[in-house]
Design an enzyme around this catalytic site. Structure first.
Site, PDB file in Angstrom:
ATOM      1  N   ASP A   1       0.821  -1.202   0.000  1.00  0.00           N
ATOM      2  CA  ASP A   1       0.000   0.000   0.000  1.00  0.00           C
ATOM      3  C   ASP A   1       0.862   1.262   0.000  1.00  0.00           C
ATOM      4  O   ASP A   1       0.576   2.213  -0.737  1.00  0.00           O
ATOM      5  CB  ASP A   1      -0.923  -0.015   1.224  1.00  0.00           C
ATOM      6  CG  ASP A   1      -1.755   1.247   1.334  1.00  0.00           C
ATOM      7  OD1 ASP A   1      -2.801   1.328   0.672  1.00  0.00           O
ATOM      8  OD2 ASP A   1      -1.356   2.157   2.084  1.00  0.00           O
TER       9      ASP A   1
ATOM     10  N   CYS B   1      -5.078   2.140  -0.782  1.00  0.00           N
ATOM     11  CA  CYS B   1      -4.844   1.390  -2.021  1.00  0.00           C
ATOM     12  C   CYS B   1      -5.154  -0.086  -1.824  1.00  0.00           C
ATOM     13  O   CYS B   1      -5.747  -0.733  -2.702  1.00  0.00           O
ATOM     14  CB  CYS B   1      -3.418   1.594  -2.511  1.00  0.00           C
ATOM     15  SG  CYS B   1      -3.070   3.286  -3.044  1.00  0.00           S
ATOM     16  N   ASP B   2      -4.758  -0.639  -0.691  1.00  0.00           N
ATOM     17  CA  ASP B   2      -5.123  -2.021  -0.371  1.00  0.00           C
ATOM     18  C   ASP B   2      -6.631  -2.197  -0.377  1.00  0.00           C
ATOM     19  O   ASP B   2      -7.181  -3.105  -1.015  1.00  0.00           O
ATOM     20  CB  ASP B   2      -4.596  -2.393   1.029  1.00  0.00           C
ATOM     21  CG  ASP B   2      -3.214  -3.014   0.989  1.00  0.00           C
ATOM     22  OD1 ASP B   2      -2.838  -3.571  -0.051  1.00  0.00           O
ATOM     23  OD2 ASP B   2      -2.517  -2.944   2.004  1.00  0.00           O
ATOM     24  N   LEU B   3      -7.316  -1.339   0.375  1.00  0.00           N
ATOM     25  CA  LEU B   3      -8.761  -1.486   0.533  1.00  0.00           C
ATOM     26  C   LEU B   3      -9.493  -1.237  -0.776  1.00  0.00           C
ATOM     27  O   LEU B   3     -10.423  -1.974  -1.139  1.00  0.00           O
ATOM     28  CB  LEU B   3      -9.260  -0.536   1.618  1.00  0.00           C
ATOM     29  CG  LEU B   3      -8.757  -0.841   3.031  1.00  0.00           C
ATOM     30  CD1 LEU B   3      -9.082   0.309   3.977  1.00  0.00           C
ATOM     31  CD2 LEU B   3      -9.350  -2.140   3.553  1.00  0.00           C
TER      32      LEU B   3
ATOM     33  N   GLY C   1      -9.274  -4.108  -3.049  1.00  0.00           N
ATOM     34  CA  GLY C   1     -10.226  -5.136  -2.654  1.00  0.00           C
ATOM     35  C   GLY C   1     -11.629  -4.834  -3.149  1.00  0.00           C
ATOM     36  O   GLY C   1     -12.354  -5.730  -3.619  1.00  0.00           O
TER      37      GLY C   1
END
Length: 430
Positions: free
Chosen positions: A147, A175-177, A180
């Site tokens: 991220d 960015c991770d979330l 997803g």
């Protein structure tokens, strides 16, 4: 353990998802599907499982709140992918699965015969979703990604924080979330296509693209005017006043983002003189003199508390709100009324609180049905459902290819770090 023994079927009830994910981006994607009723099977390595299981700052290092937050509503099996028998277990499950989600470095699962081409050859209806640092194609495809790196390379860090300060990332792993969320969006789009045609497909998204996709205003201004976005604190790039301003006891967020709300704000604050000030007559002018405007407003707002001003502004119809910390968020009666705090009962941790589902469906509501699984908790159950004979399951368990951890047997859990791993830690992309 389920919180409720009677829950309505979710919108994705009957959809089987294999979850070969680590840490956040992929796990969040499959969690969103699980919340909507999908049967998500979390597949982990023996001897430790998902790295998030060891991310804990509290006294209980075995039952990580971070892992439980990302893996609720899932069943879990533990299988050694480095052993050909373990890889075959996953291939067997994939033949009857609807969706597979993974977030390893592109190409890694091909080494175990678990790449999208091989699995979709055996099951053409499979929707295979890959979430990685940079995507499956392009010159950076082979790089690992996190991220932090995606926030830096997407431009987000260059425009976050206060002017003149060192670079700052967004306070959550955005960015991770977002990767997803985009992964789930891609899966559902591909699944609708499959319902029409019978054909599965490959879904490919990345942390970098997830960050870039959120630079909507900033990219629009760059494309149209050549403006390069810089940090602006809590202020808006296109409207003013639209930021957090100081009060007598803290801060208040005010969104007077159009002329009508600007007029209401001035009236509510007793600052009608600002309406006659040419510096603030139009939104472009207010943007040009944003710092002067913030100073004028702050001088008045500091005379009363946040709660007092909120009462005044809400009565006047001015969009505004308090600046909460995370504890205050979940104490808010509206957050509670929207069921954004829910509970499950974990077999080792007891009552566990979760963030509620942010999307409400009237006919097939999302539900938080179970906590995250213990490592391999459902290995026997899942494989029996897949038609594997009990003797074969017992043989794989005895060989260490499979691991199971019954909820009522503390001694069945392997010690962290024991056993083999299906991949090296340096190969985890996000």
């Amino acid at each position: 353990m389920h919180v409720s023994h009677q829950v309505p079927p979710g919108a994705l009830s009957g959809v089987r998802v294999l979850d070969l994910t680590q840490v956040m981006a992929g796990a969040y994607c499959s969690m969103l599907l699980a919340d909507m009723g999908a049967d998500v099977i979390k597949i982990e390595r023996p001897g430790g499982g998902d790295d998030t299981r060891r991310m804990s700052r509290g006294p209980d290092v075995e039952h990580s709140p971070a892992f439980n937050a990302m893996n609720r509503n899932k069943r879990g099996i533990a299988v050694d992918l480095k052993d050909p028998r373990g890889a075959e277990v996953v291939r067997r499950l994939a033949r009857d699965a609807d969706v597979l989600v993974e977030n390893f470095r592109p190409g890694l699962l091909d080494r175990f015969g678990l790449g999208q081409e091989e699995l979709r050859a055996a099951n053409p209806a499979l929707v295979y979703c890959s979430i990685s640092g940079f995507g499956a194609t392009g010159p950076y495809a082979g790089r690992g990604g996190y991220d932090l790196i995606a926030q830096a390379m997407s431009g987000l860090m260059s425009m976050t924080g206060e002017p003149g300060r060192p670079p700052a990332k967004v306070g959550v792993p955005i960015c991770d979330l977002n990767a997803g969320v985009f992964g789930a969006y891609g899966v559902l789009s591909a699944y609708i296509h499959r319902l029409r045609t019978g054909e599965g497909q490959f879904v490919d998204t990345s942390l970098l693209e997830a960050g870039i996709a959120y630079t909507v205003w900033e990219t629009a201004m760059f494309f149209s005017l050549g403006d390069v976005a810089r940090p602006m604190g809590s202020a808006h790039r296109l409207s003013a006043p639209y930021e957090a301003l100081p009060t007598a006891d803290g801060f208040i967020a005010i969104g007077a983002a159009n002329d009508r709300n600007w007029e209401r704000l001035c009236s509510a604050l007793g600052m009608e003189r600002l309406l006659r000030d040419p510096r603030f007559a139009t939104n472009p002018a207010r943007m040009e003199y944003r710092f002067e405007l913030a100073g004028e407003l702050a001088a008045t707002l500091r005379r009363r508390t946040t709660a007092e001003w909120l009462e005044v502004l809400h009565a006047a119809g001015v969009p505004s709100g308090p600046l909460y910390d995370i504890e205050q968020v979940y104490a808010d009666p509206h957050v509670q009324a929207r069921d954004m705090l829910v509970e499950t009962v974990h077999p080792r941790m007891g009552t566990v609180r979760h963030i509620g589902a942010p999307v409400k469906l009237s006919g097939t509501p999302s539900t938080i049905r179970r906590p995250a699984p213990l490592l391999g908790q459902h290995s026997r159950e899942v494989l029996a459902e897949a038609g594997m004979p009990a003797a074969e399951i017992d043989e794989l368990l005895a060989a260490g290819v499979l691991v199971t951890t019954p909820p009522d047997d503390d001694h069945a859990r392997p010690a962290p770090g024991a056993g083999s791993s299906p991949l090296d830690p340096t190969e985890v992309p996000a």
